[in-house]
Design an enzyme around this catalytic site. Structure first.
Site, PDB file in Angstrom:
ATOM      1  N   LYS A  84       1.175  -7.906   5.031  1.00 29.45           N
ATOM      2  CA  LYS A  84       1.393  -7.562   4.035  1.00 29.45           C
ATOM      3  C   LYS A  84       0.824  -5.289   4.455  1.00 29.45           C
ATOM      4  CE  LYS A  84       0.165  -6.159  -0.061  1.00 29.45           C
ATOM      5  NZ  LYS A  84      -1.087  -4.983  -0.469  1.00 29.45           N
ATOM      6  N   ASN A  85      -0.493  -5.173   4.297  1.00 24.83           N
ATOM      7  CA  ASN A  85      -0.222  -4.008   4.703  1.00 24.83           C
ATOM      8  C   ASN A  85      -0.246  -3.438   6.422  1.00 24.83           C
ATOM      9  OD1 ASN A  85      -1.660  -3.874   1.968  1.00 24.83           O
ATOM     10  ND2 ASN A  85      -3.617  -4.596   3.211  1.00 24.83           N
TER      11      ASN A  85
ATOM     12  N   ARG B 195       1.379   0.816  -4.341  1.00 30.40           N
ATOM     13  CA  ARG B 195       1.080   2.279  -4.245  1.00 30.40           C
ATOM     14  C   ARG B 195       1.669   2.695  -2.195  1.00 30.40           C
ATOM     15  NH1 ARG B 195      -3.367   5.308  -7.002  1.00 30.40           N
ATOM     16  NH2 ARG B 195      -3.916   3.920  -8.634  1.00 30.40           N
TER      17      ARG B 195
ATOM     18  N   CYS C  25      -1.925  -1.412  -8.338  1.00 30.50           N
ATOM     19  CA  CYS C  25      -3.455  -2.125  -8.429  1.00 30.50           C
ATOM     20  C   CYS C  25      -4.288  -1.604  -8.875  1.00 30.50           C
ATOM     21  CB  CYS C  25      -4.186  -3.630  -7.449  1.00 30.50           C
ATOM     22  SG  CYS C  25      -3.584  -5.142  -6.932  1.00 30.50           S
TER      23      CYS C  25
ATOM     24  N   ARG D  92      -7.047   6.331  -6.567  1.00 34.86           N
ATOM     25  CA  ARG D  92      -6.736   6.431  -4.519  1.00 34.86           C
ATOM     26  C   ARG D  92      -5.461   7.175  -5.055  1.00 34.86           C
ATOM     27  NH1 ARG D  92      -5.142  -0.076  -3.474  1.00 34.86           N
ATOM     28  NH2 ARG D  92      -4.239   0.216  -5.124  1.00 34.86           N
ATOM     29  N   PRO D  93      -5.956   8.750  -5.140  1.00 34.43           N
ATOM     30  CA  PRO D  93      -5.415   9.750  -5.011  1.00 34.43           C
ATOM     31  C   PRO D  93      -4.527  10.374  -3.055  1.00 34.43           C
ATOM     32  CG  PRO D  93      -7.515  11.245  -4.763  1.00 34.43           C
ATOM     33  CD  PRO D  93      -7.532   9.215  -4.805  1.00 34.43           C
TER      34      PRO D  93
ATOM     35  N   ASP E 124      -4.256  13.333  -2.584  1.00 32.62           N
ATOM     36  CA  ASP E 124      -4.509  14.632  -1.678  1.00 32.62           C
ATOM     37  C   ASP E 124      -4.645  14.894  -0.904  1.00 32.62           C
ATOM     38  OD1 ASP E 124      -4.418  14.777  -4.773  1.00 32.62           O
ATOM     39  OD2 ASP E 124      -6.854  15.153  -4.643  1.00 32.62           O
TER      40      ASP E 124
ATOM     41  N   ASP F  75     -11.129  -5.603   1.287  1.00 32.14           N
ATOM     42  CA  ASP F  75      -9.902  -6.175   0.416  1.00 32.14           C
ATOM     43  C   ASP F  75     -10.611  -7.641   0.360  1.00 32.14           C
ATOM     44  OD1 ASP F  75      -7.656  -4.651  -0.146  1.00 32.14           O
ATOM     45  OD2 ASP F  75      -7.254  -4.934   1.166  1.00 32.14           O
TER      46      ASP F  75
ATOM     47  N   ILE G 186     -15.723   1.853  -1.852  1.00 34.06           N
ATOM     48  CA  ILE G 186     -14.403   1.961  -1.610  1.00 34.06           C
ATOM     49  C   ILE G 186     -13.791   2.652  -2.769  1.00 34.06           C
ATOM     50  CG2 ILE G 186     -12.343   1.381  -0.382  1.00 34.06           C
ATOM     51  CD1 ILE G 186     -14.936   1.654   1.662  1.00 34.06           C
TER      52      ILE G 186
ATOM     53  N   ARG H 213       2.271 -10.219  -4.452  1.00 37.35           N
ATOM     54  CA  ARG H 213       1.978  -9.312  -3.977  1.00 37.35           C
ATOM     55  C   ARG H 213       1.586  -9.858  -2.952  1.00 37.35           C
ATOM     56  NH1 ARG H 213      -0.890  -5.504  -6.007  1.00 37.35           N
ATOM     57  NH2 ARG H 213       0.435  -3.966  -4.683  1.00 37.35           N
TER      58      ARG H 213
END
Length: 437
Positions: A22-23, A93, A117, A122-123, A125, A311, A333, A403
């Site tokens: 998925k990632n 995200r 999630c 998890r900005p 920026d 993860d 993390i 997901r």
């Protein structure tokens, strides 16, 4: 709302094929925005997040098709709507990954601040600062990122990330592929999914060097072409099934997965006393994990690749819940990634939390109970614990697991698990639950 029901205490044995990651698949789909030629994908997993990303691309005007064999074709030649609306972005995200490609190709983008999630901040920026350094003008208001490129094209820049960010690295690498000049990403993410994206961009004509290291150099090109791309194996899914075999006292092999994707995880399993074998048969790589009895407790600390993956923290904690001795698990993390602890306690686990550290005292046996999933990887840890527990475990809010895990009941069932999904009838007079994370 669906639930998963498990009758625990059955050893899992046999083999299962790893799905596409998925990632890795999500940034690869976003990369289709960078070209006006068709892109074809192989080994695309059937997952909720993948459906969301495909819907997002279609909403922008792309022509998308997918078959039951994991083949997807995306043609963005008719895309004319550089927007990612809240209604889609709120569910994951990774949808923020379209920001860099949209700016690189169209010079403008309007992307809702993403959801996903609830495991911590998890900005975006670092994404936004990097794009501004490359010439974008960005405003964040009313929950949206509105961005334009006044010069028409982004330009190369040297960008040093304050901390390692996988999606930030991927977003800026895609943006830089069509920028004028050279872009250097320092303190870049080294994850295999980043390398898969870089390999794929090179097949489309990009000039990228250094992926897999902390310094990636991208020399922008004028255009990218269509290509046939393949999604790498899902190392997190594979590790979860290997853990399922161990926690149930069984013997499980995961096929079509390269062992070097899971070096840190497999090292900790060996330290815990598991039997770990890796090999290749007829050109197909595999990993086998066999129970040698009760595991020994092992300490872990999550860190960016090549360290122990965040993860897999929840799944490893489930293993330690029935190991011999006490283990210390430190999460570095995400600050809110211990939400599964309370649910594991309901199954009889002994876990003490202190900030970002959990101390797990292994018990001889877990017992089934009703529990609730709080995020994607937490739900996987509850499935693992349910496989080991005596009696029945009922896991609610399993839309999280959909997901990131393809056909999990079918795959575990083929290994010998007693697992089924319960889908209740919806009362037409009751407002249905809405999944927003």
């Amino acid at each position: 709302m669906d639930s998963i029901i498990i009758q625990g205490g059955r050893p899992l044995n046999g083999s299962v094929e790893a799905s596409g990651a998925k990632n890795a698949a999500l940034p690869l789909l976003a990369a289709a925005i960078l070209t006006d030629q068709p892109v074809e994908y192989h080994r695309m997993p059937h997952l909720r997040d993948i459906t969301t990303m495909i819907t997002l691309l279609a909403n922008q005007g792309a022509d998308v098709s997918m078959d039951d064999q994991g083949r997807v074709r995306v043609d963005t030649s008719s895309s004319n709507n550089p927007e990612a609306p809240y209604e889609l972005v709120k569910t994951m995200r990774a949808s923020a990954l379209v920001l860099g490609p949209l700016l690189a190709r169209f010079g403008r983008a309007r992307v809702s601040l993403p959801g996903g999630c609830a495991i911590g901040a998890r900005p975006m920026d670092m994404h936004l600062k990097g794009l501004e350094t490359m010439g974008a003008v960005i405003r964040v208001e009313h929950g949206y990122v509105d961005a334009t490129v006044p010069a028409g094209r982004l330009h190369g820049a040297r960008i040093a990330f304050d901390k390692v960010t996988v999606t930030g690295t991927e977003n800026l690498m895609m943006a830089a592929a069509l920028a004028d000049g050279e872009t250097i990403l320092e303190n870049a993410a080294r994850e295999p999914e980043v390398v898969n994206l870089a390999d794929s961009l090179r097949k489309m004509g990009a000039d990228i060097k250094g992926d897999g290291s902390s310094k990636i150099t991208i020399l922008g090109v004028s255009s990218l072409a269509g290509a046939e791309l393949s999604v790498i194996a899902d190392r997190i899914e594979a590790a979860t099934y290997l853990a399922a075999g161990l926690i149930s006292g069984g013997d499980v092999t995961v096929r079509k997965i390269e062992a070097d994707l899971l070096d840190a995880f497999l090292a900790r399993l060996r330290d815990a006393g598991a039997g770990v074998e890796v090999g290749e048969t007829d050109g197909e790589s595999w990993i086998r994990c066999k129970s040698n009895g009760r595991l020994n407790s092992v300490n872990i600390e999550t860190s960016p690749h090549p360290g122990f993956p965040t993860d897999l923290q929840a799944q490893f904690m489930a293993l330690m819940c029935i190991a011999s001795g006490s283990s210390v698990i430190r999460e570095t993390i995400f600050e809110n990634r211990f939400m599964h602890v309370q649910e594991l306690r309901r199954l009889g686990a002994r876990i003490v939390l202190n900030g970002n550290t959990a101390v797990v005292e292994g018990v001889a046996e877990l017992s089934g109970a009703p529990v609730m999933a709080t995020d994607l990887r937490a739900s996987a840890s509850l499935v693992l614990a349910g496989l080991a527990a005596q009696g029945e475990t009922v896991i609610s809010r399993v839309y999280h697991i959909d997901r990131g895990y393809e056909r999990i009941e079918e795959k575990l069932g083929a290994l010998g698990a007693s697992i089924r999904r319960n889908t209740p009838h919806t009362d037409m007079f009751r407002r249905p639950d809405i999944a927003t994370d």
